[in-house]
Design an enzyme around this catalytic site. Structure first.
Site, short mmCIF file in Angstrom:
data_model
loop_
_atom_site.label_atom_id
_atom_site.label_comp_id
_atom_site.label_asym_id
_atom_site.label_seq_id
_atom_site.Cartn_x
_atom_site.Cartn_y
_atom_site.Cartn_z
N CYS A 163 -10.49 12.22 16.77
CA CYS A 163 -10.19 11.03 17.57
C CYS A 163 -9.97 9.78 16.73
O CYS A 163 -9.71 8.72 17.28
CB CYS A 163 -11.30 10.81 18.59
SG CYS A 163 -11.46 12.22 19.69
N HIS A 190 -13.64 1.36 20.13
CA HIS A 190 -13.31 2.77 20.37
C HIS A 190 -13.62 3.05 21.84
O HIS A 190 -12.81 3.62 22.53
CB HIS A 190 -14.12 3.66 19.43
CG HIS A 190 -13.73 5.10 19.48
ND1 HIS A 190 -12.45 5.52 19.24
CD2 HIS A 190 -14.44 6.22 19.75
CE1 HIS A 190 -12.39 6.85 19.37
NE2 HIS A 190 -13.58 7.29 19.67
N GLU A 240 -21.62 2.79 19.17
CA GLU A 240 -20.70 1.73 18.75
C GLU A 240 -21.40 0.37 18.85
O GLU A 240 -21.24 -0.48 17.96
CB GLU A 240 -19.43 1.76 19.60
CG GLU A 240 -18.38 0.77 19.10
CD GLU A 240 -16.99 1.01 19.67
OE1 GLU A 240 -16.85 1.78 20.64
OE2 GLU A 240 -16.04 0.41 19.13
N LYS A 259 -9.31 1.99 26.53
CA LYS A 259 -9.44 3.33 27.14
C LYS A 259 -9.88 3.27 28.59
O LYS A 259 -9.72 4.25 29.32
CB LYS A 259 -10.42 4.18 26.32
CG LYS A 259 -9.90 4.54 24.92
CD LYS A 259 -10.81 5.53 24.21
CE LYS A 259 -10.33 5.85 22.80
NZ LYS A 259 -10.63 4.79 21.82
N HIS A 280 -8.27 8.26 26.82
CA HIS A 280 -8.42 8.51 25.39
C HIS A 280 -7.25 9.40 24.93
O HIS A 280 -7.23 10.59 25.20
CB HIS A 280 -9.75 9.21 25.14
CG HIS A 280 -10.10 9.32 23.68
ND1 HIS A 280 -9.22 9.01 22.67
CD2 HIS A 280 -11.25 9.70 23.07
CE1 HIS A 280 -9.82 9.21 21.50
NE2 HIS A 280 -11.05 9.62 21.72
N PHE A 308 -15.07 13.36 16.38
CA PHE A 308 -15.86 14.56 16.08
C PHE A 308 -15.62 14.95 14.62
O PHE A 308 -14.56 14.71 14.06
CB PHE A 308 -15.40 15.73 16.96
CG PHE A 308 -15.85 15.64 18.40
CD1 PHE A 308 -16.83 14.74 18.81
CD2 PHE A 308 -15.28 16.48 19.35
CE1 PHE A 308 -17.24 14.69 20.13
CE2 PHE A 308 -15.69 16.43 20.68
CZ PHE A 308 -16.66 15.53 21.07
#
Lengths: 427, 406
Positions: free
Chosen positions: A177, A317, A328, A349, A354, A413
């Protein structure tokens, strides 16, 4: 090179001279920005494939292109073409089919999808075998070269390199991501070390199909708030329950300031710096102490040569998963300290979902538009604040503000943590 | 010829496992010996397509059992080879260095579960509503662990977790070209002072029907149980035979290696990489000429070793051979087709060949011909420069130059 073209560490200043974007909200800067600053969501019921039996039935798929077959590599290629065409046109760089620099392209790990796999299985029926033996027989029974091409991970970048005439071996990359931001980071590094005077950085993802949705679903990463779809993505809210898979592309033309000035290009933004830290804790979770995210943000601040109170806005993010948003916040509050209380932090997002491989590039484009228009897109669906995340998320409604610097975060990830810092004007 | 710079990219650690051997020392021993070694061949499991399985390796020596359970095969091979490379460089467990080290992995995709795919396809053939059937089965049959393994960047993620390399983490895709771009990027980052230590490499698991299917669609695979040397596979269909491998290199700035007293195998001098149409003969010739011109500029008049990364796929093989023939016509070149000995490992092939090149240069030796048909001539002297070609089975062409450093 004059001193004015060097940054605080004596490196060439790197600027952005062209951007292009595609999301579920539309193709192009104009449509996207109008929708995004109106707080409009692009999340909808998935119609591309049947969703019966699935826990999550919504997504931010790009469905408005009518002439592209539903195939992850073909969609990925098409989104990238649209974004790159827009970015290159804005930068007015090179000539048709002749981009004067390398390509760094984030692409999803796409492969032959079930309809094609089933076609091969049917074609292999005469052999009487089962499983892959029958698929092999199918592959040998006709001309399926196209399926080989579409299953090579180098294919999308090969197509973009061919169409836009970029130089040298393209880099196709994946950092999950964070991929779109990694493409920008690699371009920044190549320009700083003098490999080239311009670079094309792209993130594109058209890989929303049934298996992809199910895979993320099995990891409990997706929101299951299917009704209404536009309310599902709830970054930083107490009731957030996961991210919404989406598609899109972002493209940026990067140049040295020297090169951009020499050719009289309009400078959209300065790419001040970036910071990265890999996590060695877990395949899907951050170190509980947040040290890797903190390290990435700290490195970005140092690379950009900015103090916390010099950050005007954070493009988060902000996936809307319980874990991401908490970590975050930990990272931002640790590095930015008290300054964070007066820094707006919003998540694109909440509206576009996403877009995975593309997200970092898409959000870098929106970060630049934020500075250029003086308008911060909101975090929509923010109705139940999470007391553990006391951020100014620019709730629900866009805000006019003078924004000269933006931090854009991307986490993925596999322990990927990347933070970009952009500024409006050359220092 | 060589001007030493503190920012030279030197190779200080090698981790290599292949169908031929475990560890770079055994590779050198076997490939310089009297007898021609033979990699194992499995022609039964995925007939009619043979592949070279990995030699037996005790993965637990580098990867704790609990971590192995979170990985698919290619990630185990890569994580194992990465551990070998770090240990070989004397960096295993050196947290101060590893937390600043960069990781660049040339990676492909995850392995599909052939049992699940087969059962679903059979069910689809008999299902009334195929889409509904597919959703239902995928919901019940896919495993979250497998999905994680399918992410391209999870080899890098696993290397970070097991070996604690955390300075940076990039995963490059794009088949053979990915390996060359990873090496080129590390070399350039070192040269520009953007990092001092990099762990670069890739891994491939050959016993994968999902990948064999894609190659079969493109008609790239050799068929049957006889696997001739790579240069003799040109005729007719296919020619590609996959090999399981893991290949990682520790690449370091000279000054960093010297400061810690590290052994230097060789210097990564340059990586020329490009892509373009192969149907356009003049464009292809120009790309090949750029590669050989750079090689000859670096090598001067000295003999050159050439470890070819050729996959055996017929079209690419003929094109690469034309380049080598042209080069051989004007100078001494000792060619070795690595796929004959280790098979083809896609993203890992160039790193594996560079590993073999660096080890030979350190030992001041060169490998015996892998093919006794005459194309691979015995080396009269050990070359002090070795070229590694990475001409992709479908697209992308690269040539890396590795030089002796003492």
């Amino acid at each position: 090179m004059s001193d004015a073209n060097l940054d605080h560490k004596g490196r060439p200043v790197i600027v952005v001279t062209g951007v292009g974007v595609v999301t579920s909200l539309g193709a192009g800067r104009q449509d996207n920005w109008a929708a995004l600053t109106a707080g409009k969501s692009g999340i909808h019921q998935i119609t591309r494939f049947p969703t019966e039996g699935l826990r999550t039935t919504i997504g931010g798929t790009v469905d408005f292109l009518k002439d592209v077959p539903i195939s992850a590599p073909l969609l990925t290629e098409r989104f990238a073409v649209l974004a790159v065409e827009e970015a290159v046109a804005q930068a007015k760089i090179g000539s048709a089919g002749n981009f004067p620099g390398p390509l760094f392209m984030a692409v999803p790990p796409v492969e032959v999808d079930w309809p094609q796999r089933f076609e091969l299985y049917e074609a292999g029926k005469a052999g009487g075998g089962t499983g892959y033996a029958r698929l092999f027989a199918g592959a040998r029974s006709g001309d399926y070269r196209r399926y080989h091409e579409l299953s090579t991970f180098g294919w999308p970048a090969e197509r973009i390199a061919e169409k836009f005439g970029t130089r040298g071996g393209p880099v196709s990359l994946s950092t999950a991501c964070a991929s779109g931001a990694s493409a920008i980071q690699l371009g920044l590094e190549a320009l700083r070390r003098g490999d080239c005077a311009a670079a094309l950085c792209v993130g594109s993802d058209g890989s929303v199909h049934a298996e992809a949705v199910i895979r993320f679903s099995l990891l409990s990463a997706l929101s299951t708030s299917n009704n209404p779809p536009e309310a599902a993505a709830k970054p930083f809210s107490a009731d957030r329950d996961g991210f919404v898979v989406a598609e899109g592309a972002g493209a940026l033309v990067l140049e040295t300031l020297d090169h951009a000035r020499a050719r009289g290009a309009e400078i959209l933004a300065v790419l001040r710096g970036c910071g990265e830290r890999a996590d060695d804790f877990h395949r899907t979770r951050s170190k509980p102490d947040g040290s890797s995210i903190i390290g990435a943000i700290e490195r970005a601040m140092d690379d950009a040569g900015l103090a916390p109170d010099e950050i005007d806005y954070v493009n988060a993010h902000g996936t809307g998963t319980p874990e991401n948003d908490k970590m975050e916040y930990l990272g931002l509050s640790t590095v930015l300290g008290d300054a964070l209380t007066s820094i707006p932090v919003s998540s694109n997002k909440s509206m576009i979902g996403h877009s995975l491989t593309a997200a970092g590039a898409v959000e870098a484009v929106f970060s630049i538009l934020t500075m250029r228009t003086g308008r911060i897109p909101p975090t929509i669906n923010y109705n139940v604040p999470d007391p553990a995340i006391p951020l100014d998320v620019v709730p629900n409604v866009a805000r006019d503000a003078s924004v000269a610097t933006v931090m854009s975060n991307s986490f993925g990830f596999g322990g990927q943590n990347l933070c970009l810092v952009l500024a409006a004007e050359p220092a | 010829m060589a001007t030493r710079s503190p920012r030279d990219a030197v190779i200080t650690g090698i981790g290599l496992i292949s169908p031929l051997a475990e560890g770079v020392a055994d590779h050198v021993r076997l490939l310089t010996g009297e007898a021609l070694p033979q990699p194992g061949i499995d022609a039964e499991s995925f007939a009619p397509y043979p592949f070279h399985p990995l030699v037996e390796v005790d993965l637990s020596l580098q990867i704790p059992k609990r971590d192995q359970r979170q990985m698919e095969t290619w990630q185990r091979y890569g994580t194992y080879a990465a551990g070998l490379a770090l240990a070989d460089a004397g960096l295993a467990g050196n947290e101060a260095v590893l937390s600043e080290a960069g990781l660049i992995v040339a990676a492909g995709g995850g392995e599909r579960d052939p049992e699940v795919d087969g059962a679903i396809l059979e069910g689809m053939a008999n299902a009334g509503d195929r889409d509904a059937f597919l959703n239902e089965r995928l919901m019940s049959d896919l495993r979250p662990t497998l999905f994680l393994a399918q992410l391209t960047n999870l080899l890098a993620g696993n290397i970070s977790i097991v070996h604690h390399v955390t300075g940076s983490s990039r995963s490059f895709m794009g088949e053979e070209l990915a390996g060359a771009m990873a090496l080129q990027t590390a070399m350039r980052q070192i040269g520009a002072g953007q990092g001092d230590v990099f762990l670069v490499g890739g891994a491939y698991s050959a016993g994968r029907p999902d990948m064999l299917l894609y190659f079969a669609c493109g008609d790239y695979l050799l068929e049957g149980s006889e696997v001739p040397p790579v240069w003799q596979r040109g005729g007719g269909r296919g020619g590609l035979v996959c090999g399981s491998m893991g290949a990682f290199l520790v690449i370091e700035a000279r000054e960093h290696a010297q400061k810690r007293g590290a052994r230097i195998y060789a210097r990564l001098e340059d990586v020329v990489a490009d892509r373009g149409s192969r149907e356009d003969a003049s464009a292809l010739r120009a790309r090949a000429a750029r590669q050989t011109a750079r090689l000859e500029e670096l090598a001067g008049d000295a003999p050159i070793g050439l470890l070819s990364g050729a996959s055996g796929a017929a079209g690419a093989l003929a094109l690469e051979r034309a380049m080598i023939d042209e080069l051989s016509a004007r100078r001494e070149v000792y060619v070795r087709g690595c796929a004959t000995m280790i098979g083809h490992g896609l993203e890992a092939q160039v790193p594996a060949c560079v590993a073999l090149a660096a080890a030979a240069l350190k030992e001041k030796t060169f490998y015996r011909p892998f093919d006794e048909s005459g194309f691979e001539k015995p080396a009269v002297t050990a070359p002090d420069r070795i070229a590694v070609t990475g001409w992709g089975h479908w697209r992308g062409e690269s040539l890396a130059v590795i030089a002796a450093d003492d």
